[in-house]
Design a protein around this motif. Structure first.
Motif, mmCIF file in Angstrom:
data_model
loop_
_atom_site.group_PDB
_atom_site.id
_atom_site.type_symbol
_atom_site.label_atom_id
_atom_site.label_comp_id
_atom_site.label_asym_id
_atom_site.label_seq_id
_atom_site.Cartn_x
_atom_site.Cartn_y
_atom_site.Cartn_z
ATOM 1 N N ASN A 122 0.819 -1.217 0.000
ATOM 2 C CA ASN A 122 0.000 0.000 0.000
ATOM 3 C C ASN A 122 0.850 1.262 0.000
ATOM 4 O OD1 ASN A 122 -2.463 -1.387 -0.013
ATOM 5 N ND2 ASN A 122 -2.481 -1.587 2.215
ATOM 6 N N ASN A 123 1.993 1.210 0.672
ATOM 7 C CA ASN A 123 2.874 2.380 0.722
ATOM 8 C C ASN A 123 3.481 2.705 -0.636
ATOM 9 O OD1 ASN A 123 2.419 2.636 3.471
ATOM 10 N ND2 ASN A 123 4.254 1.525 4.071
ATOM 11 N N HIS A 124 3.536 1.711 -1.530
ATOM 12 C CA HIS A 124 4.141 1.924 -2.851
ATOM 13 C C HIS A 124 3.142 1.635 -3.978
ATOM 14 C CE1 HIS A 124 8.236 2.390 -1.253
ATOM 15 N NE2 HIS A 124 7.928 1.430 -0.412
ATOM 16 N N ALA A 125 1.846 1.682 -3.657
ATOM 17 C CA ALA A 125 0.826 1.285 -4.637
ATOM 18 C C ALA A 125 0.918 2.100 -5.923
ATOM 19 C CB ALA A 125 -0.564 1.423 -4.022
ATOM 20 N N SER A 126 1.192 3.406 -5.818
ATOM 21 C CA SER A 126 1.235 4.258 -7.006
ATOM 22 C C SER A 126 2.377 3.885 -7.941
ATOM 23 C CB SER A 126 1.377 5.726 -6.585
ATOM 24 O OG SER A 126 2.582 5.924 -5.854
ATOM 25 N N GLU A 127 3.416 3.251 -7.412
ATOM 26 C CA GLU A 127 4.563 2.864 -8.242
ATOM 27 C C GLU A 127 4.404 1.454 -8.796
ATOM 28 O OE1 GLU A 127 8.279 3.903 -5.946
ATOM 29 O OE2 GLU A 127 6.712 4.372 -4.472
ATOM 30 N N ASN B 220 1.640 0.033 -10.364
ATOM 31 C CA ASN B 220 0.499 -0.175 -11.254
ATOM 32 C C ASN B 220 0.754 -1.285 -12.264
ATOM 33 O OD1 ASN B 220 -1.150 1.823 -10.120
ATOM 34 N ND2 ASN B 220 -0.178 3.435 -11.317
ATOM 35 N N VAL C 200 -0.168 -4.618 -10.430
ATOM 36 C CA VAL C 200 -1.273 -4.596 -9.465
ATOM 37 C C VAL C 200 -2.087 -5.888 -9.526
ATOM 38 C CG1 VAL C 200 -2.813 -3.379 -11.072
ATOM 39 C CG2 VAL C 200 -3.224 -3.251 -8.616
ATOM 40 N N PRO D 144 9.083 -1.616 -6.741
ATOM 41 C CA PRO D 144 8.614 -0.266 -7.084
ATOM 42 C C PRO D 144 9.547 0.450 -8.063
ATOM 43 C CG PRO D 144 8.347 -0.654 -4.735
ATOM 44 C CD PRO D 144 9.130 -1.817 -5.276
ATOM 45 N N SER E 272 7.913 1.013 -16.726
ATOM 46 C CA SER E 272 6.658 1.662 -17.129
ATOM 47 C C SER E 272 6.874 3.031 -17.765
ATOM 48 C CB SER E 272 5.722 1.804 -15.923
ATOM 49 O OG SER E 272 5.397 0.546 -15.392
#
Length: 455
Positions: A187-192, A194, A197, A248, A255
């Motif tokens: 969750n702490n690195h969710a944005s990295e 994708n 996921v 991450p 990406s």
């Protein structure tokens, strides 16, 4: 005041003298004192004897209360748990029957007897029948001790039966916390993350199912299966922790960073080739497409949550592209230098070659005018050799410039500089020889002037 003390002292002395003179009175006084002291001592022992009895009763009450609470608390819960296990696991039916029979015996017989003994002791103490209380205590202690021993023994048996289960529960609690921790890391690195996921969500779903399986196996007393699943979960979590430390940064590279870098190189390659830059020795469309193919291969590997060798491959592509960009920059600089220097170098070579050709043509006439020694003739040969080398370098340059395959400007610039250097050597040699001939001419002029003055 002094007089009052004096008369008081005399009065006491007089009374003492009277008692000494009356032995019957003195004996009565001594007997009375012994009675008072003896009575006090008797009362003292009676009081503390009651206190001691009260203390022993209290100790027995405490032992009973502790055992009673254990029997109807932890032991009762354990028996119910054993019954629940037996309802889903037939292997535990006999164990439940045996332990429940023991539990009922202790509860219905020993606990009832112990309770009755405690009630009797309480009644005797309340009615202050300490003599009967003293007589009842040994038998009461024996009954209570038997009860406490039976309760503790039953507790020990049940603890041993649930030892494996408790260990499983502890291990399950630990891996549950580990799963929560690895989810928090995600969750702490969710944005990295994708890019991955979906496989990560699938992995977490599998972990949740495994935890449910562990709970079910513990509840149904399949402890070996529970431990096997616990080990698998622990291994999965350990692997995810390792992967998520690097994933991450890898996902960001695959990406955005690396694709942008490849596109930038491709666009630059296309633009510069349209402008006439020969970049085939630096990179090519197929090479750039190969970087994209390698990128897709790495993405497919990462989607399996595997990162083995990925960082090394990413770094290698970065190094190749960086080197290509450096070489392209070199081409751009080389073209600018080539265009700026070409005309001057060709002009220098042509003029120098012309001088060398003229010197070679006029050398016989020069020999008739000036007395050239062997070294002078060697210098002329050297000039002609240097001119030939310069001409050769120029022909090589012309060959590269007019090649069907356009040559890199870095190569053309090297060839141009070779012409420049050879032409400069020839120019310097011609200038030196011309200066040498000029010195001959000045000597002749001085000689003529000297003869004219003399005659």
């Amino acid at each position: 005041m002094f007089m009052d003390s004096y008369f008081f002292t005399r009065s006491i002395l007089a009374d003492s003298i009277d008692l000494a003179n009356d032995p019957v009175l003195l004996a009565l006084i001594i007997i009375a004192g012994v009675v008072v002291v003896g009575g006090g001592i008797a009362l003292y022992f009676v009081f503390f004897k009651k206190k001691a009895l009260d203390k022993k009763v209290a100790e027995l009450e405490s032992s009973f209360s502790t055992a009673h609470g254990l029997l109807f608390g932890e032991i009762c819960t354990a028996i119910k748990r054993l019954e629940a296990i037996g309802s889903v696991n037939l292997c535990y039916v006999d164990q439940y029957s045996q332990e429940n029979r023991t539990y009922k015996d202790v509860r219905n017989v020993l606990d009832a007897s112990a309770q009755a003994v405690i009630n009797e002791l309480k009644d005797l103490r309340q009615e202050k029948k300490y003599k009967e209380l003293k007589v009842s205590l040994p038998k009461a202690r024996e009954t209570i001790n038997e009860y406490v021993e039976a309760v503790n023994h039953l507790k020990a048996d049940l603890d041993e039966k649930f030892l494996v289960e408790n260990q499983c529960k502890d291990d399950a609690s630990r891996v549950k916390q580990d799963v929560r921790s690895v989810k928090m890391l995600y969750n702490n690195h969710a944005s990295e993350l994708n890019l991955v996921v979906n496989p990560l969500n699938m992995a977490f779903t599998n972990l949740d199912r495994a935890l449910e399986s562990i709970e079910y196996n513990i509840e149904s007393a399949h402890y070996e299966e529970a431990q096997e699943t616990i080990k698998k979960v622990a291994g999965m979590v350990a692997g995810l922790n390792v992967v998520l430390k690097e994933l991450p940064q890898i996902c960001v590279q695959l990406s955005s960073v690396l694709p942008d870098k490849i596109i930038s190189l491709k666009n630059r390659y296309e633009d510069l080739t349209k402008d006439g830059y020969p970049l085939h020795q630096i990179t090519s469309r197929s090479a750039i497409e190969g970087y994209n193919n390698e990128l897709e291969t790495m993405k497919a590997t990462v989607l399996r949550l595997s990162i083995d060798g990925i960082n090394e491959k990413i770094n290698l592509i970065h190094q190749i592209i960086d080197k290509a960009n450096e070489s392209i920059e070199g081409e751009i600089r080389a073209k600018a230098a080539f265009v700026a220097e070409k005309d001057d170098v060709i002009s220098l070579q042509n003029s120098t070659s012309c001088k060398a050709t003229n010197l070679n043509r006029d050398i016989e006439k020069i020999k008739q005018i000036y007395a050239l020694n062997d070294q002078d003739q060697e210098d002329v040969k050297k000039i002609l050799q240097l001119d030939e080398q310069a001409e050769t370098s120029k022909r090589v340059l012309d060959t590269f410039v007019n090649s069907a395959t356009k040559q890199p400007y870095t190569v053309l610039l090297d060839k141009l500089h070779a012409v420049r250097d050879q032409a400069q050597l020839t120019c310097d040699a011609v200038s030196s020889f011309e200066a040498h001939l000029l010195s001959f001419k000045e000597d002749v002029v001085r000689a003529r002037n000297t003869n004219h003055d003399y005659y």
